[in-house]
Design a protein around this motif. Sequence first.
Motif, PDB file in Angstrom:
ATOM      1  N   GLU A  94       0.877  -1.265  -0.095  1.00 56.87           N
ATOM      2  CA  GLU A  94       0.463   0.132  -0.042  1.00 56.87           C
ATOM      3  C   GLU A  94       0.896   1.090   0.330  1.00 56.87           C
ATOM      4  N   ILE A  95       0.308   2.740  -0.466  1.00 59.01           N
ATOM      5  CA  ILE A  95       0.906   3.617  -1.062  1.00 59.01           C
ATOM      6  C   ILE A  95       0.466   4.425   0.743  1.00 59.01           C
ATOM      7  N   ALA A  96       2.408   4.563   1.535  1.00 61.96           N
ATOM      8  CA  ALA A  96       2.269   5.406   2.556  1.00 61.96           C
ATOM      9  C   ALA A  96       2.065   6.922   2.849  1.00 61.96           C
ATOM     10  N   SER A  97       2.310   7.398   2.061  1.00 64.94           N
ATOM     11  CA  SER A  97       1.556   9.646   2.016  1.00 64.94           C
ATOM     12  C   SER A  97       1.364   9.496   0.205  1.00 64.94           C
ATOM     13  N   VAL A  98       0.561  10.641   0.506  1.00 62.97           N
ATOM     14  CA  VAL A  98       0.067  11.480  -0.589  1.00 62.97           C
ATOM     15  C   VAL A  98       0.927  11.497  -2.062  1.00 62.97           C
ATOM     16  N   ILE A 117       6.516   2.889   0.660  1.00 57.79           N
ATOM     17  CA  ILE A 117       5.247   1.853   0.555  1.00 57.79           C
ATOM     18  C   ILE A 117       5.289   1.048   2.027  1.00 57.79           C
ATOM     19  N   ARG A 118       4.723   0.185   1.542  1.00 61.59           N
ATOM     20  CA  ARG A 118       4.679  -1.251   3.536  1.00 61.59           C
ATOM     21  C   ARG A 118       4.262  -2.020   3.007  1.00 61.59           C
ATOM     22  N   LEU A 119       4.128  -2.941   3.379  1.00 61.45           N
ATOM     23  CA  LEU A 119       3.355  -4.712   2.978  1.00 61.45           C
ATOM     24  C   LEU A 119       2.102  -4.752   3.670  1.00 61.45           C
ATOM     25  N   SER A 120       0.791  -4.424   3.051  1.00 65.18           N
ATOM     26  CA  SER A 120      -0.666  -4.402   3.638  1.00 65.18           C
ATOM     27  C   SER A 120      -0.688  -5.873   3.543  1.00 65.18           C
ATOM     28  N   ALA A 121      -0.284  -7.047   3.260  1.00 68.56           N
ATOM     29  CA  ALA A 121      -0.077  -8.441   3.994  1.00 68.56           C
ATOM     30  C   ALA A 121       1.272  -8.698   4.193  1.00 68.56           C
ATOM     31  N   PRO A 122       1.286 -10.066   5.366  1.00 67.96           N
ATOM     32  CA  PRO A 122       2.697 -10.681   5.554  1.00 67.96           C
ATOM     33  C   PRO A 122       3.415 -11.303   3.926  1.00 67.96           C
ATOM     34  N   ILE A 123       5.041 -11.235   4.208  1.00 69.45           N
ATOM     35  CA  ILE A 123       5.402 -12.985   3.428  1.00 69.45           C
ATOM     36  C   ILE A 123       4.744 -13.787   3.947  1.00 69.45           C
ATOM     37  N   PRO A 149       6.291  -9.092   8.261  1.00 65.27           N
ATOM     38  CA  PRO A 149       5.314  -9.007   9.142  1.00 65.27           C
ATOM     39  C   PRO A 149       4.863  -8.036   7.705  1.00 65.27           C
ATOM     40  N   ALA A 150       3.357  -7.827   8.182  1.00 67.91           N
ATOM     41  CA  ALA A 150       2.467  -6.698   7.312  1.00 67.91           C
ATOM     42  C   ALA A 150       3.113  -5.103   7.809  1.00 67.91           C
ATOM     43  N   GLY A 151       2.818  -4.898   7.208  1.00 69.73           N
ATOM     44  CA  GLY A 151       3.665  -3.322   7.701  1.00 69.73           C
ATOM     45  C   GLY A 151       5.315  -3.434   7.763  1.00 69.73           C
ATOM     46  N   ALA A 152       6.348  -3.624   6.486  1.00 70.34           N
ATOM     47  CA  ALA A 152       7.465  -3.915   6.938  1.00 70.34           C
ATOM     48  C   ALA A 152       7.300  -2.735   5.988  1.00 70.34           C
ATOM     49  N   GLY A 183      -2.411   4.647   1.919  1.00 69.59           N
ATOM     50  CA  GLY A 183      -3.360   3.174   1.535  1.00 69.59           C
ATOM     51  C   GLY A 183      -3.671   2.623   0.089  1.00 69.59           C
ATOM     52  N   THR A 184      -3.712   3.841  -0.551  1.00 69.22           N
ATOM     53  CA  THR A 184      -3.602   2.918  -2.040  1.00 69.22           C
ATOM     54  C   THR A 184      -2.607   1.976  -2.251  1.00 69.22           C
ATOM     55  N   PRO A 185      -3.576   0.466  -1.985  1.00 65.26           N
ATOM     56  CA  PRO A 185      -3.046  -0.991  -2.375  1.00 65.26           C
ATOM     57  C   PRO A 185      -2.809  -1.058  -3.846  1.00 65.26           C
ATOM     58  N   GLY A 186      -1.548  -2.138  -3.401  1.00 69.91           N
ATOM     59  CA  GLY A 186      -0.486  -1.975  -5.068  1.00 69.91           C
ATOM     60  C   GLY A 186      -0.442  -3.627  -4.981  1.00 69.91           C
ATOM     61  N   ASN A 187      -0.186  -4.219  -5.905  1.00 70.36           N
ATOM     62  CA  ASN A 187       1.213  -5.778  -4.950  1.00 70.36           C
ATOM     63  C   ASN A 187       2.179  -5.673  -6.818  1.00 70.36           C
TER      64      ASN A 187
END
Length: 226
Positions: A57-61, A75-81, A90-93, A173-177
């Motif tokens: 997920e994008i962590a800034s506008v 950016i940060r992980l929205s789900a763990p690897i 972990p999520a949040g990395a 918070g915009t999701p991405g992969n």
Amino acid sequence: MSAFLMGLAVMPAVAAAQTATPVPDAETVPAATSVPAVVPPAEGYVRLPANTPVQLEIASVLSSKTSKIDEMFPIRLSAPIIIDGKVIVPAGATGEGQVVHAAKARALGKAGELILAARYVACGDVHIGLRGFRLGESGKDNSGAILAAVAVGGLIATPLMFVSGGESIVPVGTPGNARLMSPVDIRMEPTPICAAPTLDAATTPAAGTNVPPDAAPAAPALVQSK
């Protein structure tokens, strides 16, 4: 037997010796080409294979009006690897993406443009390289917020989620992969190298605070996919 006849008898043998193909020396024969064996990860490490999918997920506008080419953004992980049922990262990395291209809105209603790339997620002092960044959640129907991708100039054009004043906006918070660029060995023992991130309330805005009040469905903006 006369000397003349003996000479005739040995001549074929001498000729054969002179025309025989020489046997190459063992040192000059190239060794058979062998495929190098895959070295397993060291004890206490787990290998993340190349192309492992990650959810981000994008962590800034981000805005086509204010973003600059080559600018890095969080950016940060929205789900763990997860590998074999175990959380490796972990999520949040956190990590960084990069603005590859940015153009402000122009006359005649042409919307602003952004080309974004996810570069890495950090795990301790290891930077896990990423590629193939796309906005939207992997495996989900994003048609309600993000329209179908279309090819534009060899890149992938994906409409962003909001547009304001002709500028393309990517809210927090915009999701991405994306996918892992190459295999990475991560230490898990005696202690995991990827510590669970501490959530910083100051950098985690409440839902909706980054959405422009006059936001409308977005005009197409470019998103890099490598």
